[in-house]
Enzyme design. Structure first.
Site, short mmCIF file in Angstrom:
data_model
loop_
_atom_site.label_atom_id
_atom_site.label_comp_id
_atom_site.label_asym_id
_atom_site.label_seq_id
_atom_site.Cartn_x
_atom_site.Cartn_y
_atom_site.Cartn_z
N GLU A 117 0.80 -1.23 0.00
CA GLU A 117 0.00 0.00 0.00
C GLU A 117 0.84 1.29 0.00
O GLU A 117 0.62 2.21 0.77
CB GLU A 117 -0.98 -0.01 1.20
CG GLU A 117 -1.89 -1.25 1.17
CD GLU A 117 -2.78 -1.39 2.39
OE1 GLU A 117 -2.88 -0.45 3.20
OE2 GLU A 117 -3.37 -2.48 2.55
N ASN A 158 2.29 -4.94 -3.24
CA ASN A 158 0.90 -5.33 -2.99
C ASN A 158 0.05 -4.08 -2.74
O ASN A 158 0.50 -3.16 -2.04
CB ASN A 158 0.88 -6.25 -1.76
CG ASN A 158 -0.46 -6.91 -1.50
OD1 ASN A 158 -1.07 -7.47 -2.40
ND2 ASN A 158 -0.94 -6.83 -0.26
N HIS A 194 -10.20 -6.67 -2.23
CA HIS A 194 -11.28 -6.55 -1.22
C HIS A 194 -12.47 -5.92 -1.92
O HIS A 194 -12.46 -4.73 -2.23
CB HIS A 194 -10.82 -5.70 -0.03
CG HIS A 194 -9.69 -6.32 0.74
ND1 HIS A 194 -9.82 -7.50 1.46
CD2 HIS A 194 -8.40 -5.93 0.89
CE1 HIS A 194 -8.66 -7.79 2.03
NE2 HIS A 194 -7.78 -6.87 1.70
N GLU A 222 -5.64 -11.06 -1.45
CA GLU A 222 -6.44 -10.88 -0.21
C GLU A 222 -7.95 -10.86 -0.51
O GLU A 222 -8.71 -10.09 0.03
CB GLU A 222 -6.06 -9.58 0.49
CG GLU A 222 -4.58 -9.42 0.79
CD GLU A 222 -4.25 -8.17 1.58
OE1 GLU A 222 -5.18 -7.51 2.07
OE2 GLU A 222 -3.06 -7.83 1.70
N ASP A 224 -11.72 -10.98 -0.61
CA ASP A 224 -12.96 -11.26 0.10
C ASP A 224 -14.03 -10.42 -0.57
O ASP A 224 -13.76 -9.40 -1.20
CB ASP A 224 -12.88 -11.01 1.61
CG ASP A 224 -12.19 -9.71 2.00
OD1 ASP A 224 -11.52 -9.70 3.04
OD2 ASP A 224 -12.34 -8.70 1.26
O1 G3I Z 1 -4.63 -9.96 18.81
C1 G3I Z 1 -5.03 -8.72 19.42
C2 G3I Z 1 -5.85 -8.99 20.67
O2 G3I Z 1 -5.01 -9.62 21.63
C3 G3I Z 1 -6.39 -7.67 21.22
O3 G3I Z 1 -7.23 -7.95 22.32
C4 G3I Z 1 -7.19 -6.97 20.11
C5 G3I Z 1 -7.76 -5.64 20.56
O4 G3I Z 1 -6.72 -4.69 20.59
O5 G3I Z 1 -6.33 -6.72 18.98
C6 G3I Z 1 -5.88 -7.94 18.42
O6 G3I Z 1 -5.02 -7.66 17.32
C7 G3I Z 1 -5.75 -7.21 16.18
C8 G3I Z 1 -5.43 -8.15 15.01
O7 G3I Z 1 -6.05 -7.66 13.80
C9 G3I Z 1 -5.91 -9.58 15.26
O8 G3I Z 1 -7.33 -9.57 15.30
C10 G3I Z 1 -5.24 -5.80 15.87
O9 G3I Z 1 -5.67 -4.91 16.89
C11 G3I Z 1 -5.84 -5.35 14.54
O10 G3I Z 1 -5.25 -4.10 14.15
C12 G3I Z 1 -5.52 -6.39 13.44
O11 G3I Z 1 -6.18 -5.96 12.26
C13 G3I Z 1 -5.65 -6.53 11.06
C14 G3I Z 1 -5.38 -5.36 10.09
O12 G3I Z 1 -4.91 -5.87 8.83
C15 G3I Z 1 -4.30 -4.42 10.62
O13 G3I Z 1 -3.09 -5.10 10.73
C16 G3I Z 1 -6.68 -7.49 10.45
O14 G3I Z 1 -6.80 -8.64 11.28
C17 G3I Z 1 -6.20 -7.92 9.07
O15 G3I Z 1 -7.21 -8.69 8.42
C18 G3I Z 1 -5.92 -6.68 8.21
O16 G3I Z 1 -5.41 -7.13 6.99
C19 G3I Z 1 -5.03 -6.09 6.07
C20 G3I Z 1 -3.75 -6.54 5.37
O17 G3I Z 1 -2.74 -6.75 6.34
C21 G3I Z 1 -3.32 -5.50 4.33
N1 G3I Z 1 -4.41 -5.25 3.36
C22 G3I Z 1 -5.67 -4.84 4.00
C23 G3I Z 1 -6.13 -5.88 5.01
C24 G3I Z 1 -7.44 -5.49 5.64
O18 G3I Z 1 -7.28 -4.30 6.38
#
Ligand code: G3I
Length: 315
Positions: A117, A158, A194, A222, A224
């Site tokens: 990105e 990506n 997405h 990615e 969905d």
């Molecule tokens: O695991 C912690 C948990 O312990 C905690 O209680 C909770 C609340 O703070 O957070 C949890 O971590 C979260 C993690 O997802 C696992 O669920 C993070 O806060 C959250 O920021 C993270 O979000 C991810 C996001 O990227 C940001 O990194 C999403 O799962 C993930 O699907 C999303 O994926 C991105 C790709 O990397 C890049 N392209 C876009 C895509 C969608 O945004």
């Protein structure tokens, strides 16, 4: 053709039904979060490898290819990386991070999202900490550091919003051509994909082709297809058609080397938390039952295989 899914580390550890379905349905996996800088290196020089190691070991036990996501991304930078550092300090820390991670998994990760990105919606370079401090050369540097650490890995750039012939896609094509002209080892372009159920990308096949024509691999990284809630049978059929259209585009373009969904169960999807009013974006529902989209992909793979089988008799 790699048919993969992003993997949620917690479900992989705690949910046997999740991990057995993952092992049975896909021949490739992507680390959804485990390999993001903030999660891998929570403190300077202190690496939290178990999450990533667990996924790689699972993949190797199941004969699955591993796609590493992601080395340089403005969104998940560790909190200890300071915007006040001098440029050289940031460059050194970024170089050490890329080198440490790619070296550790040398030969075990077939491809990396080296940068994620880097373009803004209008096609300009996104104003991130990396661009502000290091200039545009951070992109070429990241690719060169990753290549030095694992010359056998395929290196991808990506992004999202590039699936159709958008202004952003035009800009990415131009950037990829420039980088490759400079000798930067960009091997592939990842199309995150997405997609909203009622807004399939325009001319995805033609768009993939024009990237392939400049000599790079392409990948759906990615996918969905979010549905406006509540779901109805009609919406799920429309969703299935979009999934099938994207897979057909990837199967039609020989340079499309991987087709990955961003999670396979509605129980573990990022969509509801990020797209209010939308959900049900995955191939399996919250109880891991297959949805029409799953059957649509099976049918498309069968059609494609049938086409292959038919070709010896037709030519
Ligand atoms: O695991 C912690 C948990 O312990 C905690 O209680 C909770 C609340 O703070 O957070 C949890 O971590 C979260 C993690 O997802 C696992 O669920 C993070 O806060 C959250 O920021 C993270 O979000 C991810 C996001 O990227 C940001 O990194 C999403 O799962 C993930 O699907 C999303 O994926 C991105 C790709 O990397 C890049 N392209 C876009 C895509 C969608 O945004």
């Amino acid at each position: 053709m790699r048919i993969g899914s992003a993997v949620d580390g917690r479900s992989l550890s705690l949910d046997p039904a999740y991990s057995s379905l993952l092992g049975a349905e896909f021949n490739a996996v992507t680390t959804e979060n485990a390999m993001k800088w903030r999660n891998l290196e929570p403190l300077p020089g202190v690496y939290a490898w178990p999450g990533a190691d667990q996924l790689i070991e699972f993949a190797e036990r199941h004969g699955q290819a591993v796609y590493g996501h992601t080395l340089v991304w403005h969104s998940d930078v560790p909190t200890w990386v300071s915007p006040d550092w001098p440029a050289e300090r940031l460059r050194t820390e970024l170089r050490d991070h890329v080198t440490e991670v790619v070296s550790r998994y040398r030969g075990r990760v077939w491809a990396w999202d080296v940068v994620n990105e880097v373009l803004d919606e209008d096609g300009s370079l996104r104003e991130t900490l990396f661009l502000r401090k290091l200039g545009r050369r951070y992109i070429a540097d990241a690719f060169r550091w990753a290549h030095a650490a694992d010359p056998g890995a395929r290196l991808f750039i990506n992004d999202y919003g590039i699936e159709g012939r958008t202004r952003k896609a035009d800009a990415l094509l131009k950037l990829v051509k420039e980088l490759r002209r400079e000798g930067v080892p960009v091997d592939g372009v990842g199309f995150q994909s997405h997609i909203a159920w009622d807004q399939p990308p325009r001319d995805l096949t033609g768009n993939l082709r024009r990237f392939a024509d400049v000599g790079v691999s392409v990948a759906i990284t990615e996918l969905d297809v979010r549905v406006e809630l509540p779901t109805t049978p009609e919406k799920l059929e429309r969703q299935a058609a979009v999934y099938r259209q994207v897979l057909r585009s990837c199967l039609t373009v020989p340079a499309c080397v991987s087709f990955t969904v961003w999670g396979f169960t509605d129980a573990r999807s990022w969509i509801p938390g990020y797209h209010r009013g939308y959900g049900a974006a995955c191939l399996f529902d919250g109880n891991l039952a297959p949805k029409p989209a799953h059957q649509a992909l099976i049918d498309e793979l069968g059609r494609h295989a049938g086409t292959d089988r038919a070709s010896p008799t037709t030519n």
